[in-house]
Every structure is written in structure tokens, then in C-alpha cells.
Design a protein around this motif. Structure first.
Motif, mmCIF file in Angstrom:
data_model
loop_
_atom_site.group_PDB
_atom_site.id
_atom_site.type_symbol
_atom_site.label_atom_id
_atom_site.label_comp_id
_atom_site.label_asym_id
_atom_site.label_seq_id
_atom_site.Cartn_x
_atom_site.Cartn_y
_atom_site.Cartn_z
ATOM 1 N N HIS A 123 -19.340 -16.035 5.895
ATOM 2 C CA HIS A 123 -18.256 -15.140 6.273
ATOM 3 C C HIS A 123 -18.570 -14.623 7.669
ATOM 4 O O HIS A 123 -19.388 -13.710 7.839
ATOM 5 C CB HIS A 123 -18.135 -13.991 5.266
ATOM 6 C CG HIS A 123 -16.928 -13.143 5.493
ATOM 7 N ND1 HIS A 123 -16.873 -11.806 5.147
ATOM 8 C CD2 HIS A 123 -15.716 -13.435 6.040
ATOM 9 C CE1 HIS A 123 -15.692 -11.320 5.464
ATOM 10 N NE2 HIS A 123 -14.975 -12.277 6.011
ATOM 11 N N ALA A 140 -17.033 -12.832 9.695
ATOM 12 C CA ALA A 140 -16.679 -11.441 9.975
ATOM 13 C C ALA A 140 -17.853 -10.494 9.761
ATOM 14 O O ALA A 140 -17.998 -9.496 10.477
ATOM 15 C CB ALA A 140 -15.492 -11.017 9.112
ATOM 16 N N CYS A 141 -18.709 -10.796 8.774
ATOM 17 C CA CYS A 141 -19.874 -9.936 8.548
ATOM 18 C C CYS A 141 -21.184 -10.663 8.804
ATOM 19 O O CYS A 141 -22.246 -10.045 8.775
ATOM 20 C CB CYS A 141 -19.862 -9.349 7.140
ATOM 21 S SG CYS A 141 -20.124 -10.549 5.801
ATOM 22 N N ARG A 187 -14.655 -7.518 1.806
ATOM 23 C CA ARG A 187 -13.362 -7.661 2.466
ATOM 24 C C ARG A 187 -12.735 -9.002 2.095
ATOM 25 O O ARG A 187 -13.434 -9.959 1.770
ATOM 26 C CB ARG A 187 -13.521 -7.567 3.986
ATOM 27 C CG ARG A 187 -13.764 -6.151 4.504
ATOM 28 C CD ARG A 187 -13.871 -6.128 6.019
ATOM 29 N NE ARG A 187 -15.121 -6.708 6.486
ATOM 30 C CZ ARG A 187 -15.427 -6.888 7.767
ATOM 31 N NH1 ARG A 187 -14.554 -6.557 8.708
ATOM 32 N NH2 ARG A 187 -16.591 -7.403 8.114
ATOM 33 N N ASN A 219 -12.321 -16.688 9.923
ATOM 34 C CA ASN A 219 -13.623 -16.051 9.762
ATOM 35 C C ASN A 219 -14.429 -16.623 8.603
ATOM 36 O O ASN A 219 -15.330 -15.964 8.081
ATOM 37 C CB ASN A 219 -13.445 -14.543 9.570
ATOM 38 C CG ASN A 219 -13.039 -13.835 10.844
ATOM 39 O OD1 ASN A 219 -13.736 -13.926 11.847
ATOM 40 N ND2 ASN A 219 -11.896 -13.174 10.823
#
Length: 311
Positions: A113, A115-116, A285, A291
Motif C-alpha cells: 500500500h 499510501a502508507c 484506509r 496507491n
């Protein structure tokens, strides 16, 4: 003489047609993994030149891949995901999760992921209400009258000799016409040989018997005595129920091909249409395509010092 293409009304059969067969899906997965030239794809998939050329022609013709020329003399091409194929990322996660849960020996990738920044074990759920862990027990399926007939239309390019394969993974199931149709019919409630035969009217008795036998051996179905013990019935197992997120993701993606996919899942908990989504188990999330990446796992190299015998 080439037979005419089956007439389609609903998006779900159109989506399966666009994917093609097992070789097409494996080729598409190789493009996802960063292989773009003919040679790279051939070596990655382990496919002959002729079969690969035919699958690339099919995938570009259906709009799944874009072909870009990178060398003029001689002409050479690279193959990249089209916008339609990019949106398959949720189905890709669902396929990956199923293979991971059921110990596919070919699993050599992980999901990041972006995004993180974490390697994720995505959780499936309903975006309408945010509930995670949605299963077949939590949904009510509404099937359009003509959908079983369209799923029933035979396609030779999507028929696999499953008995010749050492194992049955998610790509094999999705890439075989009759296996896909049988899993769908099972999800819709078929439990006996005659019920499968009544819906899948074009399947031969021998093919249906072979698929049912393999499904039982592979743990996708289990058998039990029928009424009076005369005829056995087939029941879904946890393994086949775990394939549900693949169908849900495919059904949403099928909306790209027609206004009506032919199949609607209602999430009983919230009373709304199930909108399939995956959540990151680290940052909690909702994951999205830009992402989310699939990464090849580098093979572990053993430390020679650890394998050295004691002095």
C-alpha cells in the motif's frame, strides 16, 4: 470457418470475454509485473511464441492492452495496461488473497500500500457502510433472467484441461469458461448434478462430471447424500466461499462493458448494494489503484555460515 461471437447483453459475460483464457490472464499479470516486450512476456509466462502472439492480439483487440512501438526497423512493440485493465486492480487483489489463503505454490508476490508504505494483507468489505469481512452469508444476489444463458455460452479459448494441471489456482479457475460458470451457478444456489445441468445446458455430461469431480478433489465442493440417500448433493466449502470477493470485484469491473452487469449483490447488513473495496490492515484506509502495487518477492539466499557444520 470462424463461428460468430456470442451475443452479449450483460457486462459480466463481456468482462470474462475480454479477459480471454488462462494464458491471457497470465500474460496480463506479467504486464502488471513490469514485463512489456514480447521476449520478456514469453520468458515470464513460459509460453510459446505462437500462443503468446495470439493472446497479445486478443488482449489488444479487446482493449485490455495498449501496444506501443519502440523500435522501427525491425518493428518491435511494448505492451502496457490500458485504462480498462488498470481498473482490474481490485480483482487482482482478490485473486492474490485467494491464492494466499489456499497455498498456491506459484505465489511469489506481495502487495504494497504505497499510501502508507507497508506490505498489506488487504481486508475485503462493503464501501456502502464500511463493514469488513463481508462473505457470501452477508449478501443477497439478484440474477438477471438472461445472465445464466450468457454465462452458459461456450467459448473454446476459455476451456482448460484442468485434470492435466498439478493444482488449481485462482487464475486457472477464472480463465476456464466452465469453471467460472460452475462457480457462479454454485453461488446462485445449484446443489445437484441435475441443477447444474439445467442451467449449463451446453456443457456435456462428461465435462460436468469431470469438473464436479475436480472441484471435490480440490476442496471447492463437498458432497453429501441427497434425499433418501440416492443422489448426492454438492455444497460450497470455505474455499469456494472465499472466491466470492473475486466475483464481486469482477462484477463491479464489468460495469465498464455494459449498463447492466446482470448481477447485483445487496449487503444485507446495510440494505444497500455491495460496493466491493479493500482496506489496508496497517493504516485502515480504503485502498485505491494508484496507491496499490504488486511486488515480486526476491528469493531468500541462505547464509552459508548458518549451514556450515559445527567444528
Amino acid at each position: 470457418m470462424t463461428s460468430p461471437a456470442p451475443t452479449r447483453t450483460y457486462g459480466l459475460p463481456m468482462a470474462f470475454d475480454a479477459l480471454g483464457d488462462r494464458w491471457s490472464i497470465l500474460t496480463l499479470r506479467a504486464v502488471y509485473d513490469g514485463h512489456h516486450t514480447f521476449t520478456e512476456l514469453r520468458d515470464s509466462v513460459g509460453i510459446t511464441d505462437g500462443v503468446l502472439a495470439a493472446r497479445l492480439a486478443r488482449l489488444t483487440g479487446s482493449g485490455m492492452l495498449d501496444r506501443l512501438q519502440y523500435h522501427a526497423r525491425p518493428p518491435r512493440w511494448q505492451y502496457h495496461r490500458s485504462d480498462i485493465a488498470v481498473e482490474l486492480w481490485q480483482a487482482g487483489i482478490a485473486l492474490w488473497l485467494w491464492d494466499q489463503a489456499w497455498d498456491s505454490p506459484s505465489l511469489d508476490t506481495q502487495i504494497r500500500h504505497v499510501a502508507c508504505g507497508n506490505i498489506a494483507a488487504p481486508a475485503f468489505g462493503c464501501a456502502s457502510c464500511g463493514t469488513l469481512g463481508v462473505t457470501t452469508h452477508d449478501v443477497q444476489a439478484t440474477v438477471a433472467d438472461g445472465l445464466p444463458d450468457e454465462l452458459n455460452l461456450s467459448s473454446a479459448t476459455r476451456t482448460v484441461r484442468l485434470a492435466a494441471l498439478p493444482y488449481v489456482d485462482a487464475v486457472t479457475l477464472l480463465g476456464d469458461h466452465w469453471s467460472t460458470a460452475m462457480l457462479a451457478v454454485t453461488l446462485f444456489g445449484a446443489r445437484s448434478f441435475s441443477e447444474y445441468r439445467a442451467v449449463l445446458q451446453r456443457i456435456s455430461t462428461a465435462t460436468l462430471s469431470e469438473r464436479l469431480r475436480l472441484f471435490v478433489v480440490s476442496g471447492l465442493l463437498e458432497t453429501a447424500p441427497g434425499n433418501g440417500g440416492r443422489r448426492k448433493v454438492y455444497r460450497m466449502t470455505q474455499k469456494s466461499r472465499d472466491f466470492f470477493p473475486v466475483f464481486a470485484a469482477m462484477n463491479e469491473w464489468a460495469g465498464r462493458f455494459a449498463d447492466d452487469t446482470g448481477l447485483r449483490f445487496e449487503h444485507v447488513h446495510c440494505g444497500s448494494e455491495l460496493i466491493p473495496r479493500f482496506w489496508c490492515d496497517h493504516c485502515h484506509r480504503v485502498m485505491d489503484g494508484p496507491n496499490t502495487t504488486f511486488e515480486t518477492i526476491a528469493p531468500t539466499v541462505a547464509d552459508p555460515a548458518q549451514s556450515r557444520p559445527n567444528a
